[in-house]
Design a protein around this motif. Sequence first.
Motif, PDB file in Angstrom:
ATOM      1  N   ILE A 177       0.846  -1.191   0.000  1.00 44.38           N
ATOM      2  CA  ILE A 177       0.000   0.000   0.000  1.00 44.38           C
ATOM      3  C   ILE A 177       0.882   1.242   0.000  1.00 44.38           C
ATOM      4  CG2 ILE A 177      -1.683   1.339   1.344  1.00 44.38           C
ATOM      5  CD1 ILE A 177      -2.762  -1.258   2.448  1.00 44.38           C
ATOM      6  N   GLY A 178       0.500   2.222  -0.782  1.00 45.25           N
ATOM      7  CA  GLY A 178       1.197   3.503  -0.760  1.00 45.25           C
ATOM      8  C   GLY A 178       0.830   4.265   0.503  1.00 45.25           C
ATOM      9  N   GLY A 179       1.710   4.229   1.490  1.00 45.55           N
ATOM     10  CA  GLY A 179       1.410   4.897   2.746  1.00 45.55           C
ATOM     11  C   GLY A 179       2.394   4.513   3.819  1.00 45.55           C
ATOM     12  N   HIS A 180       2.195   5.068   5.004  1.00 46.04           N
ATOM     13  CA  HIS A 180       3.063   4.827   6.162  1.00 46.04           C
ATOM     14  C   HIS A 180       2.464   3.695   6.979  1.00 46.04           C
ATOM     15  CE1 HIS A 180       5.817   5.545   9.415  1.00 46.04           C
ATOM     16  NE2 HIS A 180       4.833   5.825  10.262  1.00 46.04           N
ATOM     17  N   VAL A 181       3.254   2.645   7.204  1.00 44.30           N
ATOM     18  CA  VAL A 181       2.770   1.447   7.879  1.00 44.30           C
ATOM     19  C   VAL A 181       3.608   1.200   9.119  1.00 44.30           C
ATOM     20  CG1 VAL A 181       2.353  -1.032   7.679  1.00 44.30           C
ATOM     21  CG2 VAL A 181       2.027   0.453   5.679  1.00 44.30           C
ATOM     22  N   ILE A 182       2.961   0.986  10.262  1.00 45.42           N
ATOM     23  CA  ILE A 182       3.663   0.605  11.486  1.00 45.42           C
ATOM     24  C   ILE A 182       3.422  -0.871  11.717  1.00 45.42           C
ATOM     25  CG2 ILE A 182       3.766   0.841  13.991  1.00 45.42           C
ATOM     26  CD1 ILE A 182       3.162   3.742  13.721  1.00 45.42           C
ATOM     27  N   GLY A 183       4.512  -1.631  11.809  1.00 44.69           N
ATOM     28  CA  GLY A 183       4.389  -3.060  12.043  1.00 44.69           C
ATOM     29  C   GLY A 183       3.798  -3.761  10.840  1.00 44.69           C
ATOM     30  N   PRO A 184       3.511  -5.062  10.988  1.00 44.31           N
ATOM     31  CA  PRO A 184       3.011  -5.831   9.856  1.00 44.31           C
ATOM     32  C   PRO A 184       1.516  -5.707   9.641  1.00 44.31           C
ATOM     33  CG  PRO A 184       3.298  -7.260  11.740  1.00 44.31           C
ATOM     34  CD  PRO A 184       3.764  -5.887  12.171  1.00 44.31           C
ATOM     35  N   ASP A 185       0.798  -4.948  10.477  1.00 44.32           N
ATOM     36  CA  ASP A 185      -0.652  -5.027  10.379  1.00 44.32           C
ATOM     37  C   ASP A 185      -1.406  -3.705  10.481  1.00 44.32           C
ATOM     38  OD1 ASP A 185      -1.072  -6.386  13.774  1.00 44.32           O
ATOM     39  OD2 ASP A 185      -0.080  -4.606  13.006  1.00 44.32           O
ATOM     40  N   ARG A 186      -0.747  -2.561  10.695  1.00 46.69           N
ATOM     41  CA  ARG A 186      -1.489  -1.328  10.899  1.00 46.69           C
ATOM     42  C   ARG A 186      -1.106  -0.282   9.888  1.00 46.69           C
ATOM     43  NH1 ARG A 186      -1.592   2.138  15.590  1.00 46.69           N
ATOM     44  NH2 ARG A 186       0.349   1.216  16.244  1.00 46.69           N
ATOM     45  N   VAL A 187      -2.020   0.065   9.004  1.00 51.66           N
ATOM     46  CA  VAL A 187      -1.804   1.169   8.079  1.00 51.66           C
ATOM     47  C   VAL A 187      -2.154   2.457   8.802  1.00 51.66           C
ATOM     48  CG1 VAL A 187      -2.437   2.194   5.871  1.00 51.66           C
ATOM     49  CG2 VAL A 187      -2.358  -0.290   6.122  1.00 51.66           C
ATOM     50  N   VAL A 188      -1.161   3.254   9.100  1.00 45.85           N
ATOM     51  CA  VAL A 188      -1.395   4.470   9.894  1.00 45.85           C
ATOM     52  C   VAL A 188      -1.856   5.616   8.999  1.00 45.85           C
ATOM     53  CG1 VAL A 188      -0.297   6.185  11.382  1.00 45.85           C
ATOM     54  CG2 VAL A 188       0.256   3.767  11.650  1.00 45.85           C
TER      55      VAL A 188
END
Length: 416
Positions: A177-188
Motif C-alpha cells: 500500500i502507498g502509505g506509512h505502515v507501522i508493524g506488519p498489520d497497521r496502516v497508519v
Amino acid sequence: MDSTASDRNKGNTGMLSASWAPLSPAERAVAIEVLTHGPVSRSEIARKLNLSAGSLTRLTKPLIESGLLVEDPPPAFYPSPSLSPPPSPPPSPSPATRQGRPSQPLDVVADSRFFAGFKITEDTVYGVVTNLRSDVVAARARSLRTRDPVDVADLLDAMTTDFAVEFPRLAGIGVGIGGHVIGPDRVVTSPFLGWEGAPFADLLEQRTDLPVVVENDVAALVESEAWFGAGRGLDRFAVLTIGAGVGYGLVIGGRLVRSGDDGRGIGRRWIVNPHGPLTPDGDRGSAVSLLSIPSIRYQVAAATGREHTYDEILTLAAAGDPLAARVIDEAARALGTVVAQIANFAMPQKILLAGEGVGLVEVANPAIDEAIAANRHPLAEPVALETKISDFNDWARGAAVLAIQILVLGRPKTSQ
C-alpha cells in the motif's frame, strides 16, 4: 474461521505451516542462501557462509529430512557418438578420506507452496500468485467499489478464494500500500486510500485464515529485488521508483534500512531545484514536482491547455515537440541529479530505477547522464544504474515476497 476459509485451506492441512520455524540462525542462513540462489553447490554455500564441509552437512541434514531442501542431481552426461568415450572416473575415496557430502546442488521445491500478493491503488486491486521463488504464476485485477478497509478486505478475500481454486497450497498473503505502515498489520496513513489506523492485516487474516503482512509498497518492492532481483547478493543496494509518486529504499548489509519516515512521501521534501515547477499541491522544485507522472502531466496540460497521457508526452518529446521536450528534459536532469545524490551519499553497488515512469530514461537518457556527471566527482566510479519498467503486477509480486519472508523468517514483531 469462516466456512469459506475452512474449505479453502482443507488442502493445506498437514502440509503447510505458517513458518519454517524452529530453525537455528545457521540453518535459516543456509535455507535463505538456497532459496535466493539455488540450485547452489554445497561448496558455494560453505564459502559464502564461512562454514566447514562438516558443519554444512550437519546443518543441511535436518533441512533435507524435513523437505525444506532437496538434493538436485547433476545432469547426466550424454557423449556425442563422434567423440571418444569419456575416461573412467577415478575410484571413490574411502570413507576415511572422503570430506563432507558429494557435490550435489541443493535446491528448494519452488511449487511446494504458493503466495498471494496484492497491490492496492486508488481504484484497483492488482493480485498475483507466486511460487516459493517469487515467479508469478497467475494474475488478476479487480476494481475497487469503495475504499473502506472492510470492503477492500472483502474484495481481497474474494480474490484469494479465486486464486486458491487453482493453487490450493497458498501459504501466506502480502499486501503493498502507498502509505506509512507501522508493524506488519497497521496502516497508519495512506493518502491514496484515505485510511487512518486501519488494522488491515487483522481484517484480512480473519477472512482468509492465512498469515498476512501489510507493508509500504516501495519497501515491498525493495525486499523483492533484494531477495530475488537486481539486488540479490549485493551488500549495498538502492531502489528509486517514479510513478504516481517518488519512492526510495536502501539496503545495507543485505537488509532494508528502516525508518520512522517510511511511506511518508519523502519525494515531496526532496528539493532538487528550488526554482523548479509547481505541483497541483503547491510544492516547488521537489522530486515529486519534477518526476512524478501526475506532475509531468499537469505541467504539459498547463502549457498546452490539453490533457495527455504520460506515454503520449514521452512520444511528443521524442518527436521534438518543444513544450513536451522541455518538461521531459527538465525531468531527466532532475532524475540524473537525484541518482547522483544517492550515489554520492549512500554509495550503493547498484541503483535500480523502477516504476511506471521510467520510460523517461529511454527518451532522455543523454540529459540524465549529463546531470549525473555534473553532480559527481570527475574521478568517481561510474554509477551502476539498472532500469526496470514496473507494472502493477510487479508491485504485487513484491508484496508476495513479504509473505515468503514470513514463511522463512517468521512473523516480525509489531512495533508501536
